[in-house]
Scaffold this motif. Structure first.
Motif, PDB file in Angstrom:
ATOM      1  N   LYS A   1      -8.400  -1.918   0.058  1.00  0.00           N
ATOM      2  CA  LYS A   1      -9.531  -0.994  -0.053  1.00  0.00           C
ATOM      3  C   LYS A   1      -9.284   0.264   0.780  1.00  0.00           C
ATOM      4  O   LYS A   1      -9.655   1.372   0.386  1.00  0.00           O
ATOM      5  CB  LYS A   1     -10.819  -1.678   0.410  1.00  0.00           C
ATOM      6  N   THR A   2      -8.624   0.092   1.916  1.00  0.00           N
ATOM      7  CA  THR A   2      -8.330   1.238   2.784  1.00  0.00           C
ATOM      8  C   THR A   2      -7.376   2.203   2.101  1.00  0.00           C
ATOM      9  O   THR A   2      -7.557   3.425   2.149  1.00  0.00           O
ATOM     10  CB  THR A   2      -7.739   0.756   4.120  1.00  0.00           C
TER      11      THR A   2
ATOM     12  N   ASP B   1       0.833  -1.210   0.000  1.00  0.00           N
ATOM     13  CA  ASP B   1       0.000   0.000   0.000  1.00  0.00           C
ATOM     14  C   ASP B   1       0.865   1.257   0.000  1.00  0.00           C
ATOM     15  O   ASP B   1       0.643   2.187  -0.785  1.00  0.00           O
ATOM     16  CB  ASP B   1      -0.908   0.022   1.233  1.00  0.00           C
TER      17      ASP B   1
ATOM     18  N   GLN C   1      -6.916   2.474  -1.158  1.00  0.00           N
ATOM     19  CA  GLN C   1      -7.621   3.082  -2.282  1.00  0.00           C
ATOM     20  C   GLN C   1      -8.452   4.279  -1.811  1.00  0.00           C
ATOM     21  O   GLN C   1      -8.442   5.347  -2.440  1.00  0.00           O
ATOM     22  CB  GLN C   1      -8.512   2.045  -2.956  1.00  0.00           C
ATOM     23  N   ALA C   2      -9.158   4.087  -0.711  1.00  0.00           N
ATOM     24  CA  ALA C   2      -9.977   5.183  -0.168  1.00  0.00           C
ATOM     25  C   ALA C   2      -9.101   6.348   0.270  1.00  0.00           C
ATOM     26  O   ALA C   2      -9.455   7.519   0.065  1.00  0.00           O
ATOM     27  CB  ALA C   2     -10.811   4.667   1.000  1.00  0.00           C
ATOM     28  N   PHE C   3      -7.953   6.041   0.871  1.00  0.00           N
ATOM     29  CA  PHE C   3      -7.015   7.074   1.317  1.00  0.00           C
ATOM     30  C   PHE C   3      -6.538   7.893   0.119  1.00  0.00           C
ATOM     31  O   PHE C   3      -6.478   9.126   0.180  1.00  0.00           O
ATOM     32  CB  PHE C   3      -5.836   6.399   2.016  1.00  0.00           C
TER      33      PHE C   3
ATOM     34  N   LEU D   1      -8.032   8.500  -2.616  1.00  0.00           N
ATOM     35  CA  LEU D   1      -9.098   9.318  -3.187  1.00  0.00           C
ATOM     36  C   LEU D   1      -9.644  10.362  -2.221  1.00  0.00           C
ATOM     37  O   LEU D   1     -10.485  11.183  -2.611  1.00  0.00           O
ATOM     38  CB  LEU D   1     -10.246   8.417  -3.655  1.00  0.00           C
ATOM     39  N   SER D   2      -9.153  10.334  -0.990  1.00  0.00           N
ATOM     40  CA  SER D   2      -9.716  11.206   0.045  1.00  0.00           C
ATOM     41  C   SER D   2      -9.119  12.612   0.052  1.00  0.00           C
ATOM     42  O   SER D   2      -9.566  13.464   0.809  1.00  0.00           O
ATOM     43  CB  SER D   2      -9.475  10.576   1.419  1.00  0.00           C
TER      44      SER D   2
ATOM     45  N   TRP E   1      -3.671   0.007  -8.855  1.00  0.00           N
ATOM     46  CA  TRP E   1      -4.843   0.115  -7.984  1.00  0.00           C
ATOM     47  C   TRP E   1      -5.198  -1.244  -7.393  1.00  0.00           C
ATOM     48  O   TRP E   1      -5.547  -1.358  -6.214  1.00  0.00           O
ATOM     49  CB  TRP E   1      -6.008   0.677  -8.787  1.00  0.00           C
TER      50      TRP E   1
END
Length: 202
Positions: free
Chosen positions: A176-177, A137, A179-181, A183-184, A171
């Motif tokens: 998932k965490t 990650d 990925q969200a980070f 895009l945040s 990607w």
């Protein structure tokens, strides 16, 4: 500073990081006026501090040593074809893991912690080993924020389809965490590539 609940020796941790940095400071390649792999290790540690400030000691050591002494195993030391590329990458995993392990032993770490760090750096157990997935990650978040745009500039022959493939592959390696980070707004996306990133992951 490690903030999780694991028992650890801060001086030993600091010594290992200092040994990693001293090794990477020998890199003759420069990036922003610093040895390239020294800066990379610092960026990896900075990113784990943002993404997972309570990360394990092993994960924090692994991210710092992810590319340790990489310049000593150049790409052209393997056949310059697809199979050679994959052999080079696999060989690097083992080289980085073993180099980090040797320096950790010098800093006073025991076999159990050395093996744990080597497992993460060696990319063993990705998707099932938390330390390995966390390193993956962090590596991908650092690539997106600091290196993707320059990589794009170095590959003008790549068309949109190729770039969509690269972005989707990157990607897909992330949790998932992570990925969200990404895009945040927590990392700086390479602005010229945002339309491609958006298209690739939509």
């Amino acid at each position: 500073m490690i903030e999780n609940q694991e028992r650890f020796d801060q001086a030993r941790f600091n010594q290992a990081v200092a040994l990693f940095d001293a090794a990477n400071a020998e890199d003759p390649n420069q990036d922003e006026g610093q040895p390239k792999e020294l800066l990379y290790g610092q960026r990896m540690s900075e990113m784990i501090g943002r993404f997972a400030p309570n990360a394990s000691e092993a994960a924090q050591l692994a991210v710092r040593a992810q590319h340790i002494r990489r310049w000593t195993v150049p790409r052209n030391s393997y056949p310059m074809d697809k199979d050679g590329y994959h052999a080079w990458r696999t060989g690097l995993y083992t080289f980085h893991a073993n180099t980090a392990g040797e320096l950790m032993r010098e800093a006073g770490y025991d076999d159990a912690m050395i093996e744990r760090v080597k497992k993460a750096i060696g990319k063993r157990g990705i998707k099932v080993n938390p330390d390995t997935q966390l390193l993956e990650d962090i590596a991908n978040l650092v690539f997106i924020e600091h290196y993707m745009l320059a990589f794009a500039a170095s590959k003008p022959e790549y068309d949109e389809a190729k770039w969509l493939e690269i972005i989707r592959r990157t990607w897909g390696k992330m949790s998932k965490t992570a990925q969200a980070f990404a895009l945040s707004g927590a990392i700086k996306l390479p602005e010229p590539l945002v339309p491609l990133i958006t298209k690739a992951i939509s």
